[in-house]
Design a protein around this motif. Structure first.
Motif, PDB file in Angstrom:
ATOM      1  N   ALA A 176      13.862  15.603   7.724  1.00  0.00           N
ATOM      2  CA  ALA A 176      12.446  15.913   7.509  1.00  0.00           C
ATOM      3  C   ALA A 176      11.806  14.888   6.590  1.00  0.00           C
ATOM      4  N   PHE A 177      12.540  14.444   5.588  1.00  0.00           N
ATOM      5  CA  PHE A 177      12.024  13.438   4.651  1.00  0.00           C
ATOM      6  C   PHE A 177      11.850  12.087   5.350  1.00  0.00           C
ATOM      7  N   LEU A 178      12.840  11.679   6.126  1.00  0.00           N
ATOM      8  CA  LEU A 178      12.784  10.394   6.817  1.00  0.00           C
ATOM      9  C   LEU A 178      11.685  10.357   7.877  1.00  0.00           C
ATOM     10  N   GLU A 179      11.412  11.498   8.480  1.00  0.00           N
ATOM     11  CA  GLU A 179      10.424  11.565   9.552  1.00  0.00           C
ATOM     12  C   GLU A 179       9.014  11.839   9.038  1.00  0.00           C
ATOM     13  N   SER A 180       8.880  12.108   7.746  1.00  0.00           N
ATOM     14  CA  SER A 180       7.572  12.450   7.186  1.00  0.00           C
ATOM     15  C   SER A 180       6.582  11.296   7.345  1.00  0.00           C
ATOM     16  N   ASP A 181       5.386  11.639   7.818  1.00  0.00           N
ATOM     17  CA  ASP A 181       4.306  10.665   7.934  1.00  0.00           C
ATOM     18  C   ASP A 181       3.221  10.951   6.895  1.00  0.00           C
TER      19      ASP A 181
END
Length: 268
Positions: free
Chosen positions: A12-17
């Motif tokens: 979720a952190f890596l994919e956060s925009d």
């Protein structure tokens, strides 16, 4: 060979925009590791950022001794990702990748140190590791003013933390006592009447989210004081219950535990 399989919270952190995103909570949840991975910009739609010669990223901590651990971990990761990547130590503390992209490692104990470093910088990702060690948002807010990119890269501020003794961080991300994840949007009206939306997200990550940590480490955290255990094991943001500017924190807690003060009913 580097093998990194993120857990749900790390994904979720890596994919956060989002414009601002913090992964925080308990110890041992893999926050620092995912910070180093995130700085590579692997999820960019136009290809990894470390392969772009103009990319500049930064990760910083408050104390140099803590920064050394991040540097050692980065040496395990970045050379695997790019065998041509080179790290320069000394006062520079910079990774330079084969493409020419750079990631800086810095520590800022005082505002003037940050001010000196950031002058003239153009960065598209800034990450503060253990931002909860700072007693105010001053350095974070100044760092955000350096988020700009003339090549079209989207700019982000990222941070990670354990539950902080300083209430400003909890207030900034609207975190409740239990440390549940939050998301909100703020509107900013520009001088020309344009409305700009900024997205903020906090992702709760605890030891229980990391399948690679041993049960022994969990038991180790349970041996700590009640406050530290609640904060570092369970991600409870009310664990320290410190009033901003409070001087006699430990003395007051000892008085409470020894029942040396109590509520006195009002008698008119």
């Amino acid at each position: 060979m580097l093998e990194f399989v993120p857990n749900d919270k790390q994904s979720a952190f890596l994919e956060s925009d989002d414009d601002v995103c913090m992964i925080a909570g308990g110890a041992g949840s893999g926050k620092s590791l995912v910070a180093l991975i995130n700085l590579l910009g692997l999820n960019d739609p136009d290809g990894p950022r470390y392969q772009k010669p103009y990319y500049r990223g930064l990760i910083y901590r408050k104390h140099y001794k803590d920064l050394r651990d991040l540097i050692l971990k980065s040496k395990e990761i970045y050379k695997e990702v790019d065998p041509g990547a080179k790290f320069v130590g000394g006062n520079t503390l910079t990774w330079t990748f084969s493409s020419g992209a750079q990631i800086y490692f810095q520590h800022f104990e005082r505002f003037d140190q940050a001010e000196t470093f950031f002058q003239g910088q153009e960065l598209s990702i800034i990450h503060c590791d253990e931002i909860g060690q700072y007693d105010s948002p001053d350095i974070m807010q100044y760092a955000m003013s350096r988020l700009r990119d003339s090549h079209g890269l989207r700019c982000y501020f990222r941070c990670s933390s354990n539950p902080s003794r300083y209430r400003w961080l909890r207030n900034y991300f609207n975190i409740n006592d239990a440390g549940d994840s939050t998301y909100f949007v703020k509107e900013f009206a520009l001088d020309d009447g344009t409305i700009v939306l900024k997205h903020f997200r906090y992702i709760q990550a605890k030891l229980s989210d990391n399948p690679h940590i041993s049960k022994e480490y969990q038991a180790q955290l349970m041996m700590m004081s009640t406050d530290d255990c609640n904060a570092l094991l369970y991600g409870n943001w009310a664990a320290y219950d410190v009033v901003e500017g409070q001087v006699f924190e430990h003395e007051l807690k000892a008085m409470k535990e020894e029942r040396r003060y109590c509520n006195v009913p009002f008698d008119p």
